[in-house]
Write a protein that holds these residues in place. Sequence first.
Motif, PDB file in Angstrom:
ATOM      1  N   PHE A  84       0.800  -1.241   0.059  1.00  0.00           N
ATOM      2  CA  PHE A  84       0.033   0.022   0.020  1.00  0.00           C
ATOM      3  C   PHE A  84       0.836   1.257   0.107  1.00  0.00           C
ATOM      4  N   ARG A  85       0.441   2.332  -0.878  1.00  0.00           N
ATOM      5  CA  ARG A  85       1.282   3.605  -0.871  1.00  0.00           C
ATOM      6  C   ARG A  85       0.415   4.409  -0.160  1.00  0.00           C
ATOM      7  N   GLN A  86       1.074   5.475   0.610  1.00  0.00           N
ATOM      8  CA  GLN A  86       0.297   6.532   1.383  1.00  0.00           C
ATOM      9  C   GLN A  86      -0.074   7.734   0.577  1.00  0.00           C
ATOM     10  N   ASP A  87      -1.248   8.139   0.819  1.00  0.00           N
ATOM     11  CA  ASP A  87      -1.685   9.203   0.096  1.00  0.00           C
ATOM     12  C   ASP A  87      -1.492  10.517   1.059  1.00  0.00           C
ATOM     13  N   THR A  88      -1.293  11.682   0.254  1.00  0.00           N
ATOM     14  CA  THR A  88      -1.336  12.944   1.082  1.00  0.00           C
ATOM     15  C   THR A  88      -2.112  14.091   0.283  1.00  0.00           C
ATOM     16  N   PHE A  89      -3.221  14.369   1.151  1.00  0.00           N
ATOM     17  CA  PHE A  89      -4.294  15.485   0.480  1.00  0.00           C
ATOM     18  C   PHE A  89      -3.604  16.882   0.653  1.00  0.00           C
ATOM     19  N   THR A  90      -3.846  17.170  -0.627  1.00  0.00           N
ATOM     20  CA  THR A  90      -3.337  19.042  -0.544  1.00  0.00           C
ATOM     21  C   THR A  90      -4.249  19.770  -0.922  1.00  0.00           C
ATOM     22  N   GLN A  91      -4.448  20.967  -0.277  1.00  0.00           N
ATOM     23  CA  GLN A  91      -5.570  21.772  -0.490  1.00  0.00           C
ATOM     24  C   GLN A  91      -5.072  23.084  -1.201  1.00  0.00           C
ATOM     25  N   THR A  92      -6.133  23.521  -1.649  1.00  0.00           N
ATOM     26  CA  THR A  92      -5.911  24.922  -2.498  1.00  0.00           C
ATOM     27  C   THR A  92      -6.914  25.917  -2.367  1.00  0.00           C
ATOM     28  N   THR A  93      -6.537  27.254  -2.558  1.00  0.00           N
ATOM     29  CA  THR A  93      -7.506  27.968  -2.617  1.00  0.00           C
ATOM     30  C   THR A  93      -8.294  28.235  -3.790  1.00  0.00           C
ATOM     31  N   PHE A  94      -9.501  28.563  -3.858  1.00  0.00           N
ATOM     32  CA  PHE A  94     -10.363  28.559  -4.889  1.00  0.00           C
ATOM     33  C   PHE A  94     -10.780  30.185  -5.188  1.00  0.00           C
ATOM     34  N   GLN A  95     -11.018  30.376  -6.414  1.00  0.00           N
ATOM     35  CA  GLN A  95     -11.800  31.959  -6.832  1.00  0.00           C
ATOM     36  C   GLN A  95     -11.208  32.990  -5.981  1.00  0.00           C
ATOM     37  N   ASP A  96      -9.749  32.784  -6.253  1.00  0.00           N
ATOM     38  CA  ASP A  96      -8.797  33.943  -5.873  1.00  0.00           C
ATOM     39  C   ASP A  96      -9.263  35.314  -6.602  1.00  0.00           C
ATOM     40  N   GLU A  97      -9.517  36.329  -5.679  1.00  0.00           N
ATOM     41  CA  GLU A  97     -10.028  37.636  -6.505  1.00  0.00           C
ATOM     42  C   GLU A  97      -9.524  38.904  -5.706  1.00  0.00           C
ATOM     43  N   MET A  98      -9.369  39.966  -6.829  1.00  0.00           N
ATOM     44  CA  MET A  98      -8.884  41.279  -6.181  1.00  0.00           C
ATOM     45  C   MET A  98     -10.066  41.985  -5.791  1.00  0.00           C
ATOM     46  N   ILE A  99      -9.453  42.755  -4.679  1.00  0.00           N
ATOM     47  CA  ILE A  99     -10.462  43.818  -3.998  1.00  0.00           C
ATOM     48  C   ILE A  99     -10.006  45.120  -4.173  1.00  0.00           C
ATOM     49  N   TYR A 100     -10.970  45.994  -4.811  1.00  0.00           N
ATOM     50  CA  TYR A 100     -10.791  47.216  -5.191  1.00  0.00           C
ATOM     51  C   TYR A 100     -11.365  48.311  -4.109  1.00  0.00           C
ATOM     52  N   ARG A 101     -10.539  49.342  -4.000  1.00  0.00           N
ATOM     53  CA  ARG A 101     -11.202  50.393  -3.194  1.00  0.00           C
ATOM     54  C   ARG A 101     -12.023  51.564  -4.323  1.00  0.00           C
ATOM     55  N   ILE A 102     -13.365  51.740  -4.191  1.00  0.00           N
ATOM     56  CA  ILE A 102     -14.001  52.424  -5.189  1.00  0.00           C
ATOM     57  C   ILE A 102     -14.501  53.466  -4.622  1.00  0.00           C
ATOM     58  N   GLY A 103     -14.476  54.713  -4.918  1.00  0.00           N
ATOM     59  CA  GLY A 103     -14.903  56.015  -4.332  1.00  0.00           C
ATOM     60  C   GLY A 103     -16.309  56.139  -4.300  1.00  0.00           C
TER      61      GLY A 103
END
Lengths: 249, 235
Positions: free
Chosen positions: A34-53
Motif C-alpha cells: 500500500f502507498r500512502q496518500d497525502t491530501f493537498t489543499q488549494t484556494t479557490f476563486q482568488d479575487e482582487m479587492i478594489y477601493r471604489i470612491g
Amino acid sequence: MFKGFYNLASGVLTQTRNLNVIGNNMANISTPGFRQDTFTQTTFQDEMIYRIGNTDKSNPTPIGRMNCIVTGDGNVTSYKQGGLNPTASTLDFALQGEGFFAVQSGNGVTYTRNGSFILDNEGYLYLDGVGRVLGTNGPIYLGTDKIACDSLGNLTSEENGQYFGRIRVVDFQDYDTELEKTTGDMFVATGAPRDVNTPMRQKFLEDSNVDVIKEYTQMMATERALQSAAQVLRMYDQLAAKIVQIGPT
Amino acid sequence: MNASFYSGARGMMTEQDKLNVISNNIANVNTVGYKSKSSVFMDLMYYNMHSQDRVTTGTGVRMQHTNTDFSSNGVTGAAEGGFNFAILDQDGFFMLRNQVTNEITYTRAGNFSVSLHNDGYFYLLSDAQKYVLDGNGNPIRYINGELTGRPGVFSFANTNGMESVGSTEFSPVPKNGNPIRVDGANVLDGYLELSNTDMAQEISDTVVASRAYTYALKMVQTSDEIEQTVNGLRS
C-alpha cells in the motif's frame, strides 16, 4: 454579503475530505504494497479587492487579494519503499527498489507493489481479486507452488529445475502524472511502462509505507483545524443574527 | 456520515480478523499436524470526493486471503501403544475417507487408532473416525495384531489455496491437481508431527495487530468528535 458562511463551510468540508484520506491510510497500515496518500489543499476563486470612491467611481484602486473558499487540490502518493516482511509462502514476492509488478486485470494491465500472489484455478500466477501476473512473455503458468526465484524474477521448479518464465517488473518516468490509484493496491498507468531489472525477494512481502506518526499528527491537526473553522462559523452565525436584529422591530 | 468513520471501522474489523487467525494459530500450538495460517490484506474501492480529478480516497481495507504454511516443524515422540505415524518429508499427506459420505480428505496428523466395525474387522481410523487409506486407496485393517498395510502418502503439485475442513484436515481445490502417490515416503512409526505454529512470530504479530487496531480506533473516535462539532454548529 454572508460570504463568510461559505468560506468557513469550505474549511470544514475540506478538512473532512482530508480526514477521509488519512482514515484510509490508517486503515491500510497492514496492507502489503500500500502507498500512502497525502491530501493537498488549494484556494479557490482568488479575487482582487478594489477601493471604489463614494461618488466618483472612475478610479478603482486595488488594495489586495482575497480567497473565497478552500478546496482539495489532489492527492500526492508517496512511493517510498516499505519494509520487507518474511512470509512462508513461495508465491510471495517483494521488490527492492523502484518498479511495479504488471497484472492483467479485467480493465487492461494494471501495476502494483503488492506481491502476495496465489495460483488461479488453471495454475497461473495470480493476484487475488485482480488478475494474472504478467511475465516478460505474458501470464506465467506454474501449476506448482514448489518454485524458486532468483533476484531478477526468473521462476524455476524446485523439483526438476524447469524454467517457467520471468516476472515482469516495470517502472515509469513520472509517477505523479502517469499513475492513478485504483482498488486493491493497483495503479492504472497513462504513460508507457519501461522494463527494469529491479531486484526482488521471494518469500517476502513489502509492508505498507504509511508513516504512523505522521498520519496520527495529521489526524489531530486536521481535527482541530476543522473545529476552529466550525467555531468561527458559529461566531459568524451569532454576529449575523445580531445584524438581523438591528432593523426596526 | 464521513467516509473516515467507516475507513477507520473497516481498519478495526480487518485487524480483528487478523487477530482471529493469530489466536487460532496460538490455540493450536500443540495440535498434532496443525498448519499455521497468515492473513493478507488489500485496500478497497477508490472514489472521487468531488468533481475535480485526482482528489480521490479509498474506503478502507479487507482481508484478501489467508495463506497456509505447509512447512514441517519436526516430530515429537508419541505415547507408546498407539498407532502413530509421522511423514518426515516436507510434502505429502495421509489420505482419509469419511465412513458415511466417502469424502476424501488429507491430513498430516498421524495420531490414528483401531476400532471394531460391524463387519467384524478392526480398522485403522483417524481421530475424526475416518478410514486411513493405504497407498492403493483402501482402508487399512488390523488383523492378528498387525496392520494389513501402511498409511499411504499422497502429495499435490501445489498446496496453494487448499481448503481447511477442520480436525487438521485439508480438502484439495481443483487447482491443486490430482493426488500423486509418493512411493518410498519416509513414514516414521511412533512419532507425531508437531504443530508448525511459531509462537515468537504469532506473539509479535499480535502486538502489531492490536496496535494497528487501537490506531484505527482513534480514527473512529476522531470522526465521532467531528460529527459532534458539526452537530454543535447550531446551539
